[in-house]
Design an enzyme around this catalytic site. Structure first.
Site: not given
Length: 292
Positions: A48, A53, A82, A116
């Site tokens: 994930d 990120y 996401k 998200h």
């Protein structure tokens, strides 16, 4: 049966491992390579990540280099990314974001792509534009899914209000997954029950707590149950979720923790489960409650 052998059948007809590896705040090519290596070795097949990120490219690099080592192919994996809140409601940017994630992850398709956050960056949480932007984002993702770039689409941090709104105008596709904060300090029973009725799989993040990393792991009740059955508090918390059929994506960079997080071949009693589910509630992560 090992927890690594448990798959969830999503509304999109695809199946998803109940357990995956979370990569929030896991950065650096060497660090990610080591983490992915140990994860594959420990049986993880679900990974994930997210645009925000900023580690998709390094994850893609690691998977490309390591799959041959374990005699695996892309079809053996389940990869989730996401959409950044900064791209909500902008069809062109949404499409660019998906294509960028595909490029960086080195794959022709994503197994799951999530919205998200129910709001848009730079916009007030109580802005009445948020529902319109969510609707436009979902419609765009439905189109991209039909083109084959994404196999399943879903949401993250959506509460019941947001889900009801989406289901009323879903363009024929219900969310396959709702990824939310969920643990004994924030058990989300009402949301979980709603998602079950609607055929939406709930996947937990922050299973071990977040802002104060010791608050949940050192909760006296959690610690007592862990001592009684001779496992770590972390494993108790993860088992609490999977025993309910809730997916988990624990993050770990320590090799020992990567392995221990999937050593869940034990059962909590109904009394232990009930005790954990009724602990005092405290939210640690993003709170979408006020997003209009």
């Amino acid at each position: 049966m090992s927890v690594m052998d448990i798959y969830v059948h999503l509304s999109s007809v695809y199946k998803m491992p109940l357990v995956g590896l979370g990569t929030y705040r896991v950065r650096g090519r060497d660090v990610i390579y080591t983490v992915i290596d140990e994860s594959l070795n420990s049986g993880y097949r679900s990974f994930d990540t997210a645009a925000v990120y900023k580690n998709e490219e390094d994850i893609g690099y690691a998977l490309n280099k390591l799959l041959p080592k374990y005699a695996l192919s892309r079809s053996d994996l389940f990869i989730t990314s996401k959409l950044s809140p900064s791209d909500n409601g902008d069809p062109q940017r949404i499409r660019e974001s998906v294509l960028r994630s595909l490029k960086w992850l080195g794959t022709a398709y994503l197994d799951l792509y999530l919205i998200h956050w129910p709001g848009a960056s730079g916009m007030s949480e109580n802005s009445q534009q948020n529902p319109e932007l969510r609707n436009l984002t979902w419609r765009t993702l439905v189109e991209i899914q039909k083109e084959g770039y994404i196999r399943s689409i879903g949401v993250s941090n959506y509460n019941i209000k947001h889900l009801k709104e989406l289901l009323q105008n879903s363009y024929g596709v219900i969310p396959a997954v709702n990824q939310v904060e969920c643990h004994p300090h924030y058990s989300q029973k009402e949301l979980i029950d709603f998602c079950k009725r609607e055929g939406i799989h709930v996947q937990a993040y922050s299973s071990l707590g977040t802002s104060d990393p010791t608050a949940l792991l050192k909760d006296p009740v959690v610690y007592s149950i862990a001592s009684d059955i001779n496992v770590s508090p972390a494993r108790v918390l993860l088992k609490w979720a999977v025993q309910q059929g809730i997916g988990i994506i624990p993050k770990a960079v320590n090799k020992k923790h990567i392995k221990e997080n999937v050593e869940l071949n034990f059962m909590l009693t109904s009394s232990q489960m009930e005790t954990l589910s009724n602990l005092p509630q405290q939210k640690y992560a993003w709170d979408p409650t006020n997003v209009f």
